[in-house]
Design a protein around this motif. Structure first.
Motif, mmCIF file in Angstrom:
data_model
loop_
_atom_site.group_PDB
_atom_site.id
_atom_site.type_symbol
_atom_site.label_atom_id
_atom_site.label_comp_id
_atom_site.label_asym_id
_atom_site.label_seq_id
_atom_site.Cartn_x
_atom_site.Cartn_y
_atom_site.Cartn_z
ATOM 1 N N GLU A 46 1.448 -1.137 -0.025
ATOM 2 C CA GLU A 46 0.671 -0.237 0.147
ATOM 3 C C GLU A 46 1.221 1.450 -0.328
ATOM 4 O O GLU A 46 0.689 1.613 -0.810
ATOM 5 N N ALA A 47 2.324 0.742 0.478
ATOM 6 C CA ALA A 47 3.271 2.109 0.724
ATOM 7 C C ALA A 47 3.365 2.499 -0.509
ATOM 8 O O ALA A 47 3.691 3.348 -0.930
ATOM 9 N N GLU A 48 3.702 1.689 -0.834
ATOM 10 C CA GLU A 48 4.655 1.348 -2.342
ATOM 11 C C GLU A 48 3.480 2.396 -3.996
ATOM 12 O O GLU A 48 4.046 2.744 -4.612
ATOM 13 N N PHE A 49 2.130 1.889 -3.985
ATOM 14 C CA PHE A 49 1.486 1.993 -4.727
ATOM 15 C C PHE A 49 0.212 3.566 -4.076
ATOM 16 O O PHE A 49 -0.061 3.840 -5.031
ATOM 17 N N SER A 50 1.098 3.141 -2.885
ATOM 18 C CA SER A 50 0.032 4.443 -2.826
ATOM 19 C C SER A 50 -1.178 5.038 -2.932
ATOM 20 O O SER A 50 -2.477 5.704 -3.242
ATOM 21 N N GLU A 51 -1.356 3.539 -2.351
ATOM 22 C CA GLU A 51 -3.171 3.185 -2.997
ATOM 23 C C GLU A 51 -3.903 2.378 -1.388
ATOM 24 O O GLU A 51 -2.325 0.875 -1.074
ATOM 25 N N SER A 52 -4.899 2.427 -0.864
ATOM 26 C CA SER A 52 -4.997 1.973 -0.106
ATOM 27 C C SER A 52 -6.137 -0.205 -0.865
ATOM 28 O O SER A 52 -6.146 0.691 -2.024
ATOM 29 N N LEU A 53 -5.378 -1.158 -0.027
ATOM 30 C CA LEU A 53 -5.768 -2.558 -0.995
ATOM 31 C C LEU A 53 -7.198 -3.449 -0.068
ATOM 32 O O LEU A 53 -7.221 -4.098 -0.692
ATOM 33 N N VAL A 54 -6.741 -3.143 1.107
ATOM 34 C CA VAL A 54 -7.442 -2.794 1.975
ATOM 35 C C VAL A 54 -8.440 -2.569 2.863
ATOM 36 O O VAL A 54 -7.903 -1.955 3.414
ATOM 37 N N VAL A 55 -9.617 -2.754 3.061
ATOM 38 C CA VAL A 55 -10.187 -2.068 4.423
ATOM 39 C C VAL A 55 -10.470 -2.904 5.383
ATOM 40 O O VAL A 55 -10.944 -4.630 4.791
#
Length: 290
Positions: A46-55
């Protein structure tokens, strides 16, 4: 492909398992790592993509839109990898086993026994290559070699198979003494030696105190010729015991005395850490019948 632009495969495996199972704990159990390790891998992605993957979703987790897209690609990608690995493994299962053996071992030891292997395992094809030449197991695509020696073949997996002790034999009618049990009973008889082993076996015989210089000695090109000469009552020979047990038992050859060759024997030689299911089955059978 630039692998520097791709996250670690460990992190991608951790996320794929998490997305498929929708649980950090279940993913950790499947991959045999800790819950914390799985969570760390996912947070790292998530840090590498700057995107949340799971919530968080109630007591469990759910995938975000980005997570669903990545999971779909990983399922397809890892599926292709699994298919490729299985294809290569199947090649090893389907292709015949190639076994390199000396002609004497093939004729006198392996062939009288291998019928039981084919009867139990008709699905495994075994190509037997009798040769005295040294083979490169990987380069020549040979699965196994069975060789005589002390077992010191560097870079290979080596397993002892059967004894290399020698026994002096002759035709019972030539020896003409059912109680013969020493080299002294062989004075005046002709000796046969197979060319490839002639020097070593002459030394073993002479170490027993027998004077071969005063005997008629014939060097023949193959073990088959040596066996034929003995069967024809033309002379005696020193032959590896395990190769002629059946001829002694049947009464075709008479064993006179044993010549011990310390540390020598027939060994199974295979590539280091390389064993297909078919090869494993064949090795197990060899040990059972040895």
């Amino acid at each position: 492909m630039d692998w520097r632009e791709i996250p670690s495969l460990s992190a991608l495996r951790a996320f794929e398992a998490t997305a498929r199972l929708l649980s950090f704990s279940k993913a950790a159990a499947e991959l045999n790592v800790t819950h914390a390790a799985i969570a760390q891998h996912v947070r790292g992605l998530e840090a590498e993509f700057s995107e949340s993957l799971v919530v968080r979703a109630g007591r469990g987790i759910a995938l975000t839109h980005a997570g669903e897209r990545l999971a779909a690609r990983l399922v397809a990608g890892f599926g292709e990898i699994a298919n490729g690995v299985q294809d290569i493994r199947q090649l090893g299962v389907d292709r015949p086993l190639t076994i390199s053996v000396t002609p004497a071992f093939a004729t006198s030891w392996l062939m009288p026994r291998i019928g039981s292997f084919w009867e139990k395992h008709p699905d495994i094809t075994v190509n037997i290559s009798p040769t005295y030449k040294l083979v490169d197991l990987a380069k020549d695509n040979v699965d196994m070699a069975i060789r005589f020696g002390d077992g010191s073949w560097a870079g290979c997996d080596v397993e002892y198979l059967t004894s290399g002790d020698l026994v002096v034999v002759g035709h019972p009618e030539l020896i003409n003494n059912p109680n013969a049990n020493s080299m002294a009973d062989l004075v005046g008889l002709t000796w046969f030696f197979e060319r490839i082993y002639a020097r070593e076996r002459r030394l073993v015989v002479q170490s027993e105190g027998f004077d071969l210089k005063s005997a008629q000695v014939n060097t023949l090109e193959s073990s088959d010729l040596v066996f034929a000469g003995v069967s024809a009552k033309l002379g005696v020979s020193a032959i590896t015991r395990s190769l002629i047990d059946h001829k002694i038992t049947s009464g075709e050859f008479q064993a006179v005395c044993r010549l011990k060759t310390d540390g020598l024997g027939y060994h199974i030689v295979t590539r280091k850490n390389f064993e297909s299911p078919s090869l494993r089955t064949f090795k197990k059978w060899l040990h059972q019948v040895a």
